[in-house]
Scaffold this motif. Structure first.
Motif, short mmCIF file in Angstrom:
data_model
loop_
_atom_site.label_atom_id
_atom_site.label_comp_id
_atom_site.label_asym_id
_atom_site.label_seq_id
_atom_site.Cartn_x
_atom_site.Cartn_y
_atom_site.Cartn_z
N UNK A 240 -3.31 -68.95 40.83
CA UNK A 240 -1.89 -69.26 40.97
C UNK A 240 -1.34 -68.72 42.28
N UNK A 241 -1.65 -67.45 42.58
CA UNK A 241 -1.17 -66.83 43.82
C UNK A 241 -1.72 -67.59 45.03
N UNK A 242 -3.01 -67.88 45.01
CA UNK A 242 -3.64 -68.61 46.12
C UNK A 242 -3.04 -70.00 46.26
N UNK A 243 -2.82 -70.65 45.11
CA UNK A 243 -2.24 -71.99 45.14
C UNK A 243 -0.83 -71.97 45.71
N UNK A 244 -0.04 -70.96 45.33
CA UNK A 244 1.32 -70.86 45.86
C UNK A 244 1.30 -70.67 47.37
N UNK A 245 0.36 -69.86 47.85
CA UNK A 245 0.25 -69.63 49.29
C UNK A 245 -0.08 -70.93 50.02
N UNK A 246 -1.11 -71.61 49.55
CA UNK A 246 -1.52 -72.84 50.23
C UNK A 246 -0.53 -73.97 50.00
N UNK A 247 0.13 -73.97 48.85
CA UNK A 247 1.17 -74.98 48.62
C UNK A 247 2.31 -74.77 49.61
N UNK A 248 2.68 -73.50 49.84
CA UNK A 248 3.73 -73.20 50.82
C UNK A 248 3.32 -73.65 52.22
N UNK A 249 2.08 -73.33 52.60
CA UNK A 249 1.58 -73.76 53.90
C UNK A 249 1.52 -75.28 53.99
N UNK A 250 1.17 -75.91 52.88
CA UNK A 250 1.12 -77.38 52.85
C UNK A 250 2.52 -77.96 53.05
N UNK A 251 3.51 -77.39 52.38
CA UNK A 251 4.88 -77.87 52.53
C UNK A 251 5.37 -77.69 53.96
N UNK A 252 5.11 -76.53 54.53
CA UNK A 252 5.54 -76.26 55.91
C UNK A 252 4.88 -77.23 56.89
N UNK A 253 3.56 -77.41 56.75
CA UNK A 253 2.85 -78.33 57.65
C UNK A 253 3.29 -79.77 57.41
N UNK A 254 3.62 -80.10 56.15
CA UNK A 254 4.09 -81.45 55.83
C UNK A 254 5.44 -81.72 56.50
N UNK A 255 6.33 -80.74 56.45
CA UNK A 255 7.64 -80.90 57.09
C UNK A 255 7.49 -81.07 58.60
N UNK A 256 6.63 -80.23 59.20
CA UNK A 256 6.38 -80.35 60.64
C UNK A 256 5.79 -81.71 60.97
N UNK A 257 4.83 -82.15 60.14
CA UNK A 257 4.18 -83.44 60.37
C UNK A 257 5.18 -84.58 60.24
N UNK A 258 6.03 -84.52 59.22
CA UNK A 258 7.05 -85.56 59.05
C UNK A 258 8.00 -85.60 60.24
N UNK A 259 8.38 -84.42 60.73
CA UNK A 259 9.26 -84.35 61.90
C UNK A 259 8.61 -85.05 63.10
N UNK A 260 7.32 -84.79 63.30
CA UNK A 260 6.62 -85.42 64.41
C UNK A 260 6.46 -86.93 64.20
#
Length: 405
Positions: free
Chosen positions: A145-165
């Motif tokens: 769960x902790x690992x998933x939350x970390x990578x989910x957060x990183x996924x969301x951040x990278x997704x937002x950056x990707x969408x912006x680009x």
């Protein structure tokens, strides 16, 4: 750690928003955004309904029961063994796809100074990925769960950056492309169907929530809805940026995740965007791998319980991860093949089985809290599953057009 509904919702969303999401542009290239939206909406309704069916049947069983254990309550030991076999077969196929996909994404990060051939580098990258996150899942759901939350957060951040680009390159005209063939709706159905395949996690989530059925239903609904919204945004971004003709041409030549990344670079002319796609894809694959691994681990425990060996975490981890690692290491280029095949099997796990279980459970517990729709909704769900199995198993017989890749 206190808000377990939130963590459970992220595990559900993380399970689906992974390799399936990455496979979608490969299969929707010829479909256009309009048909893609219609297909996603149809599958969201169908699979949210069947997830809630699983939640309904969980209320009548001990909270630590897996899918096969629940099946035994209604269909006996034979039913349990059949379901365990199908679950293992399905999840091994999915994990194999994820492991090979990780190799596609990671091998470019291996330094050139190692002088490794691309295929060897891909195998090493896949093996490293599988072992690292396999150990995390084997240790337990709290660490997962902790690992998933970390990578989910990183996924969301990278997704937002990707969408912006991506939306900086967005062209509304690209969303107006029509499908090259209307029958592609059915051709793409098994793979798109698989992208909502989080149902194998419901027993693990139910155990994590200590059998609180209301919280389980909330996690299923919010997780499924989150998946749908993310997919629509993702498809809008990819279809709005990638020109249909160029995307089809590149994917016909390189029908894998590297082909998708190459398509972004060619179409946008930006190496930054293509590498951001790679980074986002890696985070998405990781969360999906964790979620499916948890479901597979639960099924393995169910199976080993017959031999009083389910308490041995090392054995559970070995049985969970060694088979897909061996297959993925032997056949490193079966990402789409394994994923498409798993989609057909998922019609049984994601629709037919929960319908059958709920039908039996309602007979025994007529006063229980039931999902709306009655037998009519159950019958419609079975018809949908039948269509998915037929079109996925006999595309040539039905003369369906092939999707790219």
């Amino acid at each position: 750690m206190k808000n377990r509904v939130f963590g459970s919702t992220l595990i559900i969303a993380g399970t689906a928003v992974g390799a399936g999401m990455l496979a979608m542009p490969l299969t929707s290239a010829q479909m256009g955004f309009g048909m893609t939206f219609a297909l996603l909406f149809f599958l969201w309704v169908l699979l949210t309904f069947t997830a809630l069916l699983y939640a309904e049947v969980h209320q009548y069983s001990p909270y630590d029961y897996g899918i096969a254990g629940i099946t035994e309550q209604y269909f006996g030991l034979t039913g349990k063994l059949i379901v365990n076999f199908v679950l293992l077969f399905f999840m091994y196929a999915v994990l194999t796809a994820y492991i090979t996909g990780s190799g596609d994404l990671l091998f470019s990060f291996i330094p050139d100074s190692f002088n490794l051939a691309p295929e060897k580098a891909q195998k090493i990258a896949s093996l490293s990925f599988a072992i690292l996150f396999g150990i995390i899942v084997t240790i337990g759901i709290a660490l997962s769960d902790i690992t998933n939350r970390l990578f989910f957060t990183l996924k969301v951040i990278s997704f937002i950056i990707l969408l912006y680009l991506l939306f900086g390159k967005f062209n509304v005209t690209n969303l107006q492309y029509k499908p090259t063939n209307n029958l592609l709706f059915f051709s793409a159905l098994p793979i798109f169907f698989m992208t909502f395949g989080f149902h194998i996690c419901t027993p693990t989530i139910n155990e994590y929530l200590k059998g609180d059925n209301r919280k389980l239903r909330m996690a299923c609904f919010f997780g499924s809805t989150g998946i749908f919204i993310i997919y629509i945004i993702w498809q809008m971004a990819t279809h709005g940026v990638l020109k249909q003709s160029e995307l089809i041409a590149i994917l016909n030549e390189t029908p894998n995740l590297n082909g998708l990344i190459q398509a972004f670079e060619v179409t946008t002319g930006s190496k930054t965007i293509s590498e951001m796609v790679r980074i986002f894809s890696l985070f998405a694959l990781t969360t999906s791998y964790i979620g499916v691994s948890l479901g597979l681990s639960n099924a393995v425990k169910d199976l080993l319980s017959h031999f009083n060996m389910s308490k041995n975490n090392t054995l559970v981890g070995a049985v969970t991860f060694i088979p897909p690692i061996i297959v993925g290491f032997t056949y490193p280029n079966i990402f789409l093949s394994a994923f498409s095949f798993a989609g057909v099997i998922f019609a049984f796990i994601g629709v037919i089985l929960p319908v059958a279980l709920v039908y039996k459970a309602r007979k025994r517990n007529p006063q229980g809290k039931a999902v709306r729709g009655g037998n009519v909704a159950l019958l419609l769900a079975l018809i949908c599953a039948g269509v998915i199995i037929v079109v996925g198993s006999f595309p040539e017989l039905l003369k369906l057009p092939s999707v790219v890749g």
